[in-house]
Design a protein around this motif. Structure first.
Motif, mmCIF file in Angstrom:
data_model
loop_
_atom_site.group_PDB
_atom_site.id
_atom_site.type_symbol
_atom_site.label_atom_id
_atom_site.label_comp_id
_atom_site.label_asym_id
_atom_site.label_seq_id
_atom_site.Cartn_x
_atom_site.Cartn_y
_atom_site.Cartn_z
ATOM 1 N N ARG A 46 0.845 -1.275 0.122
ATOM 2 C CA ARG A 46 0.113 0.017 0.031
ATOM 3 C C ARG A 46 0.759 1.282 0.132
ATOM 4 O O ARG A 46 0.704 2.275 -0.604
ATOM 5 C CB ARG A 46 -1.030 0.163 1.000
ATOM 6 C CG ARG A 46 -2.041 -0.891 1.134
ATOM 7 C CD ARG A 46 -2.900 -0.844 2.314
ATOM 8 N NE ARG A 46 -3.730 -2.013 2.455
ATOM 9 C CZ ARG A 46 -4.950 -2.055 1.771
ATOM 10 N NH1 ARG A 46 -5.425 -1.436 1.106
ATOM 11 N NH2 ARG A 46 -5.749 -3.337 1.971
ATOM 12 N N GLU A 47 2.019 1.077 0.731
ATOM 13 C CA GLU A 47 2.969 2.512 0.751
ATOM 14 C C GLU A 47 3.414 2.702 -0.641
ATOM 15 O O GLU A 47 3.714 3.852 -0.963
ATOM 16 C CB GLU A 47 3.949 2.230 1.915
ATOM 17 C CG GLU A 47 3.290 2.357 3.141
ATOM 18 C CD GLU A 47 4.410 1.938 4.318
ATOM 19 O OE1 GLU A 47 5.526 1.630 3.906
ATOM 20 O OE2 GLU A 47 4.050 2.039 5.649
ATOM 21 N N LYS A 48 3.848 1.564 -1.283
ATOM 22 C CA LYS A 48 4.499 1.652 -2.856
ATOM 23 C C LYS A 48 3.403 2.175 -3.582
ATOM 24 O O LYS A 48 3.822 3.025 -4.636
ATOM 25 C CB LYS A 48 4.752 0.210 -3.146
ATOM 26 C CG LYS A 48 5.359 0.288 -4.518
ATOM 27 C CD LYS A 48 6.566 1.213 -4.866
ATOM 28 C CE LYS A 48 7.032 0.830 -6.304
ATOM 29 N NZ LYS A 48 7.798 2.028 -6.530
ATOM 30 N N ILE A 49 2.226 1.709 -3.543
ATOM 31 C CA ILE A 49 1.007 2.416 -4.233
ATOM 32 C C ILE A 49 0.848 3.892 -4.137
ATOM 33 O O ILE A 49 0.846 4.802 -4.901
ATOM 34 C CB ILE A 49 -0.300 1.680 -3.998
ATOM 35 C CG1 ILE A 49 -0.161 0.246 -4.575
ATOM 36 C CG2 ILE A 49 -1.360 2.623 -4.527
ATOM 37 C CD1 ILE A 49 -1.353 -0.605 -4.276
ATOM 38 N N LYS A 50 0.821 4.129 -2.861
ATOM 39 C CA LYS A 50 0.883 5.634 -2.416
ATOM 40 C C LYS A 50 2.035 6.354 -2.782
ATOM 41 O O LYS A 50 1.812 7.692 -3.702
ATOM 42 C CB LYS A 50 0.852 5.903 -1.047
ATOM 43 C CG LYS A 50 0.378 7.164 -0.611
ATOM 44 C CD LYS A 50 0.557 7.682 1.044
ATOM 45 C CE LYS A 50 -0.199 6.499 1.793
ATOM 46 N NZ LYS A 50 -0.017 6.496 3.330
ATOM 47 N N ARG A 51 3.215 6.038 -2.837
ATOM 48 C CA ARG A 51 4.421 6.677 -3.338
ATOM 49 C C ARG A 51 4.337 6.796 -5.054
ATOM 50 O O ARG A 51 4.568 7.837 -5.443
ATOM 51 C CB ARG A 51 5.638 6.107 -3.125
ATOM 52 C CG ARG A 51 6.148 6.234 -1.634
ATOM 53 C CD ARG A 51 7.482 5.799 -1.328
ATOM 54 N NE ARG A 51 7.685 4.347 -1.748
ATOM 55 C CZ ARG A 51 7.634 3.353 -1.262
ATOM 56 N NH1 ARG A 51 6.985 3.316 0.233
ATOM 57 N NH2 ARG A 51 7.892 1.977 -1.449
#
Length: 65
Positions: A46-51
């Motif tokens: 999810r953090e990768k998607i957000k970035r």
């Protein structure tokens, strides 16, 4: 439609392998550890998607000027 949808799926797809793994031989402790690891991976993903979304928005804003 996503461009990746047209690509063939890899035979060694980790998510597919994970879904096919037999859970019967695992103990409760092993299953709990598996869940914890998967939850950690979900957070990381999810953090990768957000970035990626933020990066894309920044690039779009830069090139629209």
């Amino acid at each position: 439609m996503d461009a990746d949808e047209n690509l063939p799926r890899r035979k060694d797809d980790p998510v597919g392998q994970l879904a096919r793994q037999d859970l019967d031989p695992l103990s409760v402790e092993e299953l709990e550890a598996r869940i914890a690891a998967l939850e950690t991976e979900i957070v990381r993903t999810r953090e990768k998607i957000k970035r990626a979304v933020n990066h894309r928005a920044s690039a779009d804003a830069l090139f629209k000027k």
